[in-house]
Write a protein that holds these residues in place. Structure first.
Motif, short mmCIF file in Angstrom:
data_model
loop_
_atom_site.label_atom_id
_atom_site.label_comp_id
_atom_site.label_asym_id
_atom_site.label_seq_id
_atom_site.Cartn_x
_atom_site.Cartn_y
_atom_site.Cartn_z
N ALA A 198 31.94 64.28 32.18
CA ALA A 198 31.95 63.58 33.48
C ALA A 198 31.29 62.20 33.40
N THR A 199 30.30 62.05 32.55
CA THR A 199 29.44 60.85 32.54
C THR A 199 28.75 60.74 33.92
N PRO A 200 27.69 59.93 34.01
CA PRO A 200 27.01 59.80 35.32
C PRO A 200 27.90 59.17 36.39
N LEU A 201 29.01 58.55 35.99
CA LEU A 201 29.92 57.99 36.99
C LEU A 201 30.47 59.08 37.89
N LEU A 202 30.83 60.21 37.31
CA LEU A 202 31.45 61.29 38.07
C LEU A 202 30.46 62.38 38.45
N PHE A 203 29.33 62.43 37.72
CA PHE A 203 28.31 63.44 38.05
C PHE A 203 26.93 62.91 37.64
N PRO A 204 26.22 62.27 38.57
CA PRO A 204 24.86 61.84 38.26
C PRO A 204 23.94 63.06 38.22
N ALA A 205 23.62 63.50 37.01
CA ALA A 205 23.04 64.83 36.82
C ALA A 205 21.62 64.94 37.36
N LEU A 206 20.80 63.91 37.14
CA LEU A 206 19.41 64.03 37.57
C LEU A 206 19.32 64.08 39.09
N ALA A 207 20.21 63.38 39.75
CA ALA A 207 20.24 63.43 41.22
C ALA A 207 20.59 64.83 41.71
N HIS A 208 21.24 65.62 40.84
CA HIS A 208 21.54 67.01 41.18
C HIS A 208 20.45 67.97 40.70
N GLY A 209 19.32 67.42 40.25
CA GLY A 209 18.18 68.28 39.94
C GLY A 209 18.04 68.68 38.48
N VAL A 210 18.97 68.22 37.63
CA VAL A 210 18.88 68.52 36.19
C VAL A 210 17.73 67.70 35.61
N ASP A 211 17.00 68.27 34.62
CA ASP A 211 15.84 67.56 34.05
C ASP A 211 16.22 66.60 32.92
N VAL A 212 17.18 67.00 32.10
CA VAL A 212 17.61 66.16 30.97
C VAL A 212 19.12 66.15 30.93
N THR A 213 19.73 64.97 30.87
CA THR A 213 21.18 64.90 30.75
C THR A 213 21.55 64.23 29.44
N MET A 214 22.54 64.82 28.77
CA MET A 214 22.96 64.36 27.45
C MET A 214 24.39 63.85 27.53
N MET A 215 24.69 62.81 26.75
CA MET A 215 26.07 62.37 26.59
C MET A 215 26.34 62.08 25.13
N SER A 216 27.53 62.45 24.67
CA SER A 216 28.04 61.88 23.44
C SER A 216 28.67 60.55 23.85
N LEU A 217 27.98 59.46 23.54
CA LEU A 217 28.50 58.13 23.89
C LEU A 217 29.73 57.80 23.06
N THR A 218 29.89 58.54 21.96
CA THR A 218 31.08 58.46 21.10
C THR A 218 32.36 58.55 21.93
N LYS A 219 32.31 59.28 23.02
CA LYS A 219 33.51 59.60 23.78
C LYS A 219 33.81 58.47 24.78
N TYR A 220 33.52 58.69 26.08
CA TYR A 220 33.99 57.71 27.07
C TYR A 220 33.19 56.42 27.10
N VAL A 221 31.91 56.46 26.81
CA VAL A 221 31.13 55.22 26.91
C VAL A 221 31.60 54.23 25.85
N GLY A 222 31.67 54.68 24.60
CA GLY A 222 32.24 53.83 23.55
C GLY A 222 33.69 53.51 23.89
N GLY A 223 34.47 54.55 24.08
CA GLY A 223 35.82 54.38 24.61
C GLY A 223 36.87 53.85 23.66
N HIS A 224 36.48 53.48 22.43
CA HIS A 224 37.45 52.85 21.54
C HIS A 224 37.50 53.51 20.16
N SER A 225 36.89 54.70 20.02
CA SER A 225 37.00 55.49 18.78
C SER A 225 36.52 54.73 17.55
N ASP A 226 35.50 53.89 17.74
CA ASP A 226 35.03 53.11 16.59
C ASP A 226 33.52 53.19 16.37
#
Ligand SMILES: *Cc1c(COP(=O)(O)O)cnc(C)c1O
Length: 401
Positions: A198-226
């Motif tokens: 989801a990334t924080p764009l679609l689900f801001p996790a800490l605002a929903h009470g989660v303590d730690v949120t993780m992302m593989s930036l390899t995926k959508y944040v990088g977005g270019h497979s490089d």
């Protein structure tokens, strides 16, 4: 702080402004600034004198100390990600998503502790629990992704952490995160979420009470497979533990890769909108076919996770699954190999579409995956969806033929 450290700004604006502090993008001696934080490559940091060297606190996250602790390019990315999560104290960066997950688990768990891990978790996350964490004396119990508030029954006195991944990145079950977080808070147990889908764009996790949120930036944040990278973003209560563990483990990322990630981040909002729209168009087309079994996409009405997804998420990304009704392994292989516009490969979230076969029945332990139809996972890229649909039609013809 950068201008985007202002929770009244909307996410798309924060993506543009995040991490662009004037002290990182401008130098008054040069008469102006640049748009992007430059790539600062460094190992050694030079100090003015011994007093300066002695005075520099080494636990800082935005003062030069030593290359491993980062330079402004690294801090700019961390800052921009922190700004995307209202309620966050800071973000740590890791050389991969797997490194982020394992470092977070190591930071928060000690011998004798108990971990609750979602049964639909990304397979390397399970491998870390069954491998290093087990050797350390941390016990893991896998739980049904649909357990909701029922998680309370699995909590023991030594339970320290509940790990979530929603939707599961192979099977796309949507977890009732608010219900699980409410139980965890009441029982004094921390929560950590793999929020790569989801990334924080679609689900801001800490605002929903989660303590730690993780992302593989390899995926959508990088977005270019490089490039590969991972992040942990946490509340003030948890952040010092994560930072201390990252320092002890020597977790460091390349400033060149951070510049790639920052470039990706600026366009995340527009890319995600396109991924969402195209993936939905493809999923709806698949759902209407007689030779398709289940379509695993929470934005489709009728999907078992749809109601919770619609309640908690502000959109969908471009990764989903579907089953080839009545096909066998050979039919699935013919389908995949007939496609021209879908690369066969792991990872996802890039601009190019990808397909992989998936076999969740082999992975699970707390729940069973009993659907006999072979599954495929699609990462829908930025191509015109009509071309992708025409390509998938070729795949179905190949299964039949
Ligand atoms: C890819 C992925 C990871 C691991 O990320 P890498 O950057 O490839 O190490 C973790 N979780 C999920 C859900 C993923 O899809």
């Amino acid at each position: 702080m950068s201008k985007s450290d202002d929770d009244s700004l909307r996410p798309a604006t924060k993506l543009v402004q995040g991490g662009r502090r004037p002290e990182w993008t401008g130098d008054p001696r040069l008469g102006g600034g640049v748009v992007n934080p430059p790539v600062w490559r460094a190992s050694t940091i030079l100090y003015d004198n011994i007093a300066d060297l002695k005075a520099r606190g080494h636990a800082t996250h935005d003062k030069l100390y030593y290359g491993r602790r980062g330079t402004p390019t690294v801090w700019a990315l961390a800052d921009a990600l922190t700004d995307m999560e209202p309620g966050a104290e800071g973000t740590l960066l890791y050389p991969s998503g797997v490194a982020a997950n394992s470092s977070g688990l190591l930071a928060l768990l000690a011998p004798g502790d108990h971990l609750l891990m979602v049964d639909s978790a990304y397979e390397p996350t399970r491998a870390f629990c069954n491998g290093m964490l087990a050797r350390m004396g941390v016990a893991t119990t896998y739980y049904d992704p649909l357990i909701g508030a029922g998680i309370a029954e699995l909590i023991r006195p030594e339970t320290k952490l509940i790990f979530l991944e929603s939707p599961g990145s192979l099977t796309f079950e949507v977890q009732d995160i608010p219900a699980i977080v409410a139980v965890a808070r009441e029982r004094g147990v921390l929560t950590m979420l793999d929020n790569t889908w989801a990334t924080p764009l679609l689900f801001p996790a800490l605002a929903h009470g989660v303590d730690v949120t993780m992302m593989s930036l390899t995926k959508y944040v990088g977005g270019h497979s490089d490039a590969m990278m991972g992040s942990l973003t946490a509340t003030r209560a948890v952040w010092p533990k994560l930072r201390s563990a990252a320092y002890q483990l020597g977790q460091a990322v390349s400033p060149d890769d951070c510049a790639l990630m920052l470039r990706g981040l600026r366009t995340l909002d527009v890319r995600m909108a396109r991924h969402q729209a195209s993936a939905l168009a493809v999923a709806e087309w698949l759902a209407g076919r007689a030779d398709v079994g289940r379509v695993l996409h929470p934005a489709l009405p009728g999907d078992p996770g749809h109601d919770i997804w619609a309640r908690d998420f502000s959109g969908a990304s471009g990764l989903f699954g579907f089953a080839l009704k009545g096909a066998d392994e050979a039919g699935r292989t013919r389908f995949i190999e007939a496609l021209d516009h879908f690369g066969i490969g792991f990872s996802w979230g890039g601009y190019e579409s990808l397909v992989v076969p998936s076999n969740p029945a082999d992975i699970r332990t707390a729940t069973q995956w009993s659907d006999p139809d072979p599954l495929l996972r699609l990462s829908i890229g930025l191509e015109d969806p009509a071309d992708l649909i025409a390509d998938l039609a070729r795949g179905f013809a190949a299964v039949a033929g």
